[in-house]
Write a protein that holds these residues in place. Structure first.
Motif, PDB file in Angstrom:
ATOM      1  N   ALA A  96       6.513 -18.073  67.813  1.00 38.36           N
ATOM      2  CA  ALA A  96       5.848 -19.374  67.870  1.00 38.36           C
ATOM      3  C   ALA A  96       5.785 -20.052  66.509  1.00 38.36           C
ATOM      4  CB  ALA A  96       4.437 -19.210  68.436  1.00 38.36           C
ATOM      5  N   GLY A  97       6.202 -19.376  65.454  1.00 36.46           N
ATOM      6  CA  GLY A  97       6.182 -19.960  64.118  1.00 36.46           C
ATOM      7  C   GLY A  97       4.832 -19.915  63.442  1.00 36.46           C
ATOM      8  N   THR A  98       3.900 -19.143  64.009  1.00 36.00           N
ATOM      9  CA  THR A  98       2.542 -19.097  63.451  1.00 36.00           C
ATOM     10  C   THR A  98       2.534 -18.600  62.019  1.00 36.00           C
ATOM     11  OG1 THR A  98       1.636 -18.685  65.652  1.00 36.00           O
ATOM     12  CG2 THR A  98       0.227 -18.134  63.763  1.00 36.00           C
ATOM     13  N   TYR A  99       3.294 -17.530  61.751  1.00 41.19           N
ATOM     14  CA  TYR A  99       3.259 -16.929  60.424  1.00 41.19           C
ATOM     15  C   TYR A  99       3.989 -17.778  59.392  1.00 41.19           C
ATOM     16  CZ  TYR A  99       1.858 -12.902  63.219  1.00 41.19           C
ATOM     17  OH  TYR A  99       1.208 -12.074  64.098  1.00 41.19           O
ATOM     18  N   ARG A 100       5.034 -18.481  59.817  1.00 39.47           N
ATOM     19  CA  ARG A 100       5.801 -19.290  58.851  1.00 39.47           C
ATOM     20  C   ARG A 100       4.945 -20.389  58.232  1.00 39.47           C
ATOM     21  NH1 ARG A 100       9.723 -18.812  62.944  1.00 39.47           N
ATOM     22  NH2 ARG A 100       9.300 -20.920  63.703  1.00 39.47           N
ATOM     23  N   SER A 101       3.965 -20.865  58.970  1.00 40.48           N
ATOM     24  CA  SER A 101       3.150 -21.982  58.473  1.00 40.48           C
ATOM     25  C   SER A 101       2.013 -21.528  57.569  1.00 40.48           C
ATOM     26  CB  SER A 101       2.568 -22.758  59.655  1.00 40.48           C
ATOM     27  OG  SER A 101       1.690 -21.934  60.420  1.00 40.48           O
ATOM     28  N   LEU A 102       1.893 -20.231  57.328  1.00 39.75           N
ATOM     29  CA  LEU A 102       0.777 -19.715  56.537  1.00 39.75           C
ATOM     30  C   LEU A 102       1.139 -19.675  55.057  1.00 39.75           C
ATOM     31  CD1 LEU A 102      -0.414 -16.767  58.816  1.00 39.75           C
ATOM     32  CD2 LEU A 102      -1.401 -19.052  58.624  1.00 39.75           C
ATOM     33  N   VAL A 103       0.537 -20.562  54.276  1.00 42.60           N
ATOM     34  CA  VAL A 103       0.626 -20.542  52.819  1.00 42.60           C
ATOM     35  C   VAL A 103      -0.765 -20.852  52.276  1.00 42.60           C
ATOM     36  CG1 VAL A 103       3.058 -21.247  52.734  1.00 42.60           C
ATOM     37  CG2 VAL A 103       1.251 -22.989  52.695  1.00 42.60           C
ATOM     38  N   PRO A 104      -1.074 -20.418  51.063  1.00 44.43           N
ATOM     39  CA  PRO A 104      -2.362 -20.796  50.475  1.00 44.43           C
ATOM     40  C   PRO A 104      -2.471 -22.307  50.331  1.00 44.43           C
ATOM     41  CG  PRO A 104      -1.347 -18.993  49.251  1.00 44.43           C
ATOM     42  CD  PRO A 104      -0.304 -19.503  50.192  1.00 44.43           C
ATOM     43  N   THR A 105      -3.645 -22.852  50.613  1.00 45.65           N
ATOM     44  CA  THR A 105      -3.836 -24.300  50.552  1.00 45.65           C
ATOM     45  C   THR A 105      -5.066 -24.643  49.726  1.00 45.65           C
ATOM     46  OG1 THR A 105      -5.247 -24.389  52.531  1.00 45.65           O
ATOM     47  CG2 THR A 105      -2.850 -24.502  52.868  1.00 45.65           C
ATOM     48  N   ALA A 106      -5.089 -25.886  49.246  1.00 46.04           N
ATOM     49  CA  ALA A 106      -6.235 -26.355  48.463  1.00 46.04           C
ATOM     50  C   ALA A 106      -7.493 -26.410  49.305  1.00 46.04           C
ATOM     51  CB  ALA A 106      -5.924 -27.736  47.879  1.00 46.04           C
ATOM     52  N   GLY A 107      -7.332 -26.533  50.639  1.00 45.87           N
ATOM     53  CA  GLY A 107      -8.490 -26.527  51.516  1.00 45.87           C
ATOM     54  C   GLY A 107      -9.210 -25.196  51.529  1.00 45.87           C
ATOM     55  N   GLU A 108      -8.487 -24.123  51.254  1.00 44.47           N
ATOM     56  CA  GLU A 108      -9.096 -22.806  51.182  1.00 44.47           C
ATOM     57  C   GLU A 108      -9.728 -22.563  49.817  1.00 44.47           C
ATOM     58  OE1 GLU A 108      -5.884 -20.555  54.091  1.00 44.47           O
ATOM     59  OE2 GLU A 108      -5.449 -20.870  51.982  1.00 44.47           O
ATOM     60  N   ASP A 109      -9.059 -23.050  48.772  1.00 42.10           N
ATOM     61  CA  ASP A 109      -9.570 -22.905  47.420  1.00 42.10           C
ATOM     62  C   ASP A 109      -8.826 -23.906  46.545  1.00 42.10           C
ATOM     63  OD1 ASP A 109      -9.808 -21.813  44.586  1.00 42.10           O
ATOM     64  OD2 ASP A 109     -11.079 -20.393  45.681  1.00 42.10           O
ATOM     65  N   SER A 110      -9.562 -24.652  45.752  1.00 44.62           N
ATOM     66  CA  SER A 110      -8.936 -25.691  44.930  1.00 44.62           C
ATOM     67  C   SER A 110      -7.944 -25.129  43.929  1.00 44.62           C
ATOM     68  CB  SER A 110     -10.026 -26.486  44.191  1.00 44.62           C
ATOM     69  OG  SER A 110     -10.782 -25.621  43.340  1.00 44.62           O
ATOM     70  N   TYR A 111      -8.004 -23.837  43.675  1.00 45.55           N
ATOM     71  CA  TYR A 111      -7.075 -23.242  42.728  1.00 45.55           C
ATOM     72  C   TYR A 111      -5.633 -23.484  43.138  1.00 45.55           C
ATOM     73  CZ  TYR A 111      -4.598 -19.852  39.899  1.00 45.55           C
ATOM     74  OH  TYR A 111      -3.714 -19.260  39.032  1.00 45.55           O
ATOM     75  N   TRP A 112      -5.391 -23.552  44.453  1.00 45.24           N
ATOM     76  CA  TRP A 112      -4.014 -23.647  44.938  1.00 45.24           C
ATOM     77  C   TRP A 112      -3.452 -25.063  44.870  1.00 45.24           C
ATOM     78  CZ3 TRP A 112      -2.446 -19.026  44.751  1.00 45.24           C
ATOM     79  CH2 TRP A 112      -3.244 -17.959  45.155  1.00 45.24           C
ATOM     80  N   THR A 113      -4.231 -26.029  44.400  1.00 46.58           N
ATOM     81  CA  THR A 113      -3.780 -27.423  44.384  1.00 46.58           C
ATOM     82  C   THR A 113      -2.445 -27.621  43.677  1.00 46.58           C
ATOM     83  OG1 THR A 113      -6.072 -28.193  44.498  1.00 46.58           O
ATOM     84  CG2 THR A 113      -4.415 -29.765  43.700  1.00 46.58           C
TER      85      THR A 113
END
Length: 669
Positions: A88-105
């Motif tokens: 279903a492509g669920t795992y491919r879309s998983l990357v760290p995001t700024a919404g989880e922590d601003s560090y990833w901006t």
């Protein structure tokens, strides 16, 4: 006038001035060189630091996928859930995001195939569910495995340097049958034999392992403990006040603080909840679907239920015995079990419990004759399941028709030869096995540790007691007769899954050496046992304390061996529980994303590829930097390795929100 002296003095002054000038020039040159070196070194260090932060960011992306993948693997459908999410492509879309922590901006992620904000996840090879020899801390075990490759590339878009890097992790999702361990304890494991004892096969404790032999205790394979391996008795053991004078010999590895191995239920290793797998479900069914799937009741081919006679029945009315199919078709198929099930009250006396036993006897020989014939009485079950019925679950629901001061018990007897498809008898009550069990098939007999002529078998209950070939109910009918009648040598080939009575102020548990309980005088006689001993919980019905020898039993000579048949996927007993674990393999740095356009950089804007050498880290292949641009990076590597290892610890079952912790770890560097 002394003009010669004046000329000499002026010449000397001129020479001194020239020398000072030369020294000043040299000093400025050295200073400039030092400043240049310092500046270049600072740039190199800054570039390297940014590079390894970028590597860590790429690893964080792969860890986010692995966290979700491990979480899904513990669900009801396990690997099927993972495989569905992959497609279903669920795992491919998983990357760290700024919404989880601003560090990833500032970080941009790619899968290496030209797709931004994606992670590469693939099943390798494309085939699924392979029976595989496991590696890492599970070496020596086998499991049904699927292997996955996870890759991510990252780039710091706001960094001083145009640095990018990739990380690849290879993992196995392994389903490991529980009976591959010679000894497995979900509670404290105690082993304190008086005579010499040799343990073949793997040993694992989900808590501490206490070993305090009186003679020689030898492990022939790996020993692991999620707690500590301790030489000495469990604290508070009233039977052992100090360390005995025996020796412990390891012929394999022995490791403390390893990962717990838990069944795929939400409570993990909690003994109180794990006990539920031997009980029937509550009225209305399980609210926890993962627990429901692990219940033996829900796996059974045949449910045998014994109840009181109908209210108002005349005295002497026998109990009601009902046989049905299992939950596969909601118990809809009636099964006539009268040919192999006999029910009695106060049938024999159990000296350890101090109670009579209301026995439900399973005549295995009669069951075999019935079950082996696909066109006979079992034909409806052959048609329903597509295989021979081999898992019996027994429930004793009698209350008013049993004498006070007695307790339930399920007994298997006449079991030297099992049904062709193997046999598991499970119950929430104490279980007894009488006489030789699973010692021959149609082509021959097994002797000693040879299990060539056996079938897959397991006995599962609140507690397990072995009654010898010399046992008779008449000689052990009441407390006045007791249990110290002579036994005779007996062979049992089956996995045992049951509970123990915990060591307390009044009694030692009896240890592994008394996990199978005894009721006779076995002195001079041998119990030959080939199987797997599993303790997942504390007994709730057979809670009589271990009272030592000379009262209700004397121990046998123990000829005990792990049954290597359990390493064969085709020889697992019906209904065998299994662990699900994520096993890490290769960990590799990949350099730059080969498809990204932002890699058109001037030479020197990113670190050159580091010299990589592989080192072992619990079976994983790590890519370790030795130098970057000739500048040692030991301190950087130490920080990076600590961070990477901290992410790995406890990955099994961790929540996807772990990515926030990764961000904090990267920022701390």
């Amino acid at each position: 006038m002394n003009t010669a002296l004046t000329r000499i003095r002026r010449t000397e002054e001129g020479s001194s001035l020239l020398l000072v000038t030369i020294l000043i020039v040299i000093a400025f040159m050295l200073l400039g060189s030092a400043l240049s070196w310092s500046s270049h070194n600072a740039v190199t260090i800054a570039r390297n630091s940014q590079y390894w932060r970028t590597v860590a960011a790429a690893e964080a992306a792969t860890e986010k996928v692995l966290s979700r993948l491990a979480w899904d693997f513990q669900s009801v459908n396990g690997e099927n859930t993972v495989y569905g999410a992959l497609n279903a492509g669920t795992y491919r879309s998983l990357v760290p995001t700024a919404g989880e922590d601003s560090y990833w901006t500032p970080y941009a992620f790619s899968d290496g195939l030209g797709n931004n904000s994606q992670t590469y996840v693939a099943l390798v090879p494309a085939s699924r569910t392979n029976w595989t020899a496991l590696n890492s801390q599970y070496a020596g075990l086998f499991g049904v495995t699927d292997s996955y490759m996870v890759k991510s590339y990252s780039r710091d878009t706001q960094g001083r340097f145009n640095v990018s890097a990739g990380v690849q992790q290879n993992v196995q999702l392994a389903t490991i049958p529980l009976f591959q361990f010679a000894i497995f304890y979900n509670v404290d494991l105690e082993v304190e034999p008086g005579p010499n004892m040799t343990v073949t096969g793997r040993v694992h404790g989900n808590r501490n392992i206490y070993q305090n032999p009186g003679a020689n205790l030898t492990y022939q394979s790996h020993v692991t403990s999620a707690g500590n391996i301790i030489n000495g008795p469990v604290p508070g053991d009233p039977g052992h006040s100090g360390i005995d004078n025996g020796t412990v010999t390891y012929n394999g590895e022995h490791d403390s603080k390893t990962s717990q191995l838990t069944l795929p239920i939400s409570s993990g290793s909690d003994p109180n909840t794990v006990y539920e797998i031997v009980k029937p479900p509550p009225p209305g069914g399980d609210s926890d679907a993962t627990l429901g799937k692990e219940r033996y009741y829900n796996k059974a081919d045949i449910i045998i239920r014994v109840t009181d006679p109908p209210a108002g029945s005349p005295p002497g009315t026998p109990p009601v015995v009902i046989g049905t199919s299992g939950s596969y078709n909601l118990l809809a198929t009636p099964v006539n079990v009268g040919g192999f099930v006999t029910v009695s009250t106060n049938r024999f006396y159990n000296g350890r419990e101090g109670k009579g036993v209301n026995a439900i006897d399973i005549n295995v020989g009669a069951f075999k004759a019935w079950a082996d014939n696909p066109s006979g009485g079992a034909s409806s079950l052959w048609t329903l399941y597509g295989h021979e019925p081999g898992l019996l679950y027994v429930i004793d629901q009698r209350t008013t028709s049993v004498p006070p001061g007695t307790e339930p018990g399920v007994r298997v007897l006449n079991g030297a030869q099992l049904p062709n498809g193997g046999l598991t008898v499970a119950t929430g009550d104490p279980i007894y096995v009488q006489g030789d069990f699973n010692t021959r098939d149609s082509s021959g007999a097994s002797v000693g540790s040879d299990t060539t002529h056996t079938k897959p078998a397991s006995l599962v209950g609140d507690a397990i007691t072995v009654l010898s070939n010399g046992w008779t109910d008449s000689a052990n009918a009441t407390s006045s007769k007791g249990n110290l009648h002579d036994a005779s040598s007996t062979t049992v080939n089956a996995a045992f899954l049951a509970g123990i009575v915990q060591t307390g102020p009044n009694s030692y548990s009896g240890g592994v050496e008394n996990f199978p309980r005894f009721l006779e005088n076995w002195s001079g006689d041998t119990l030959t046992y080939n199987g797997s001993m599993v303790v997942l919980f504390y007994s709730r019905i057979a809670t009589g304390l271990w009272k030592g020898t000379g009262t209700y039993y004397n121990p046998p000579t123990r000829n005990w061996t792990f049954d290597n048949n359990f390493l064969n996927p085709n020889k697992q007993p019906p209904g065998t529980p299994a662990f699900r674990v994520l096993i890490r393999g290769d960990w590799l740095t990949l350099g730059r994303d080969p498809t990204a356009h932002w890699h058109h950089e001037r030479w020197g804007e990113t670190p050159s590829s580091p010299d990589l050498r592989k080192t072992e880290n619990q079976g994983s292949t790590e890519s370790r930097p030795t130098s970057v641009h000739g500048v040692p990076t030991d301190q950087q590597f130490t920080r990076w390795l600590k961070r990477a290892i901290s992410w790995r610890v406890g990955i099994d079952g961790c929540a996807p929100g772990r990515v926030t912790e990764m961000a904090a770890a990267v920022r701390a560097n």
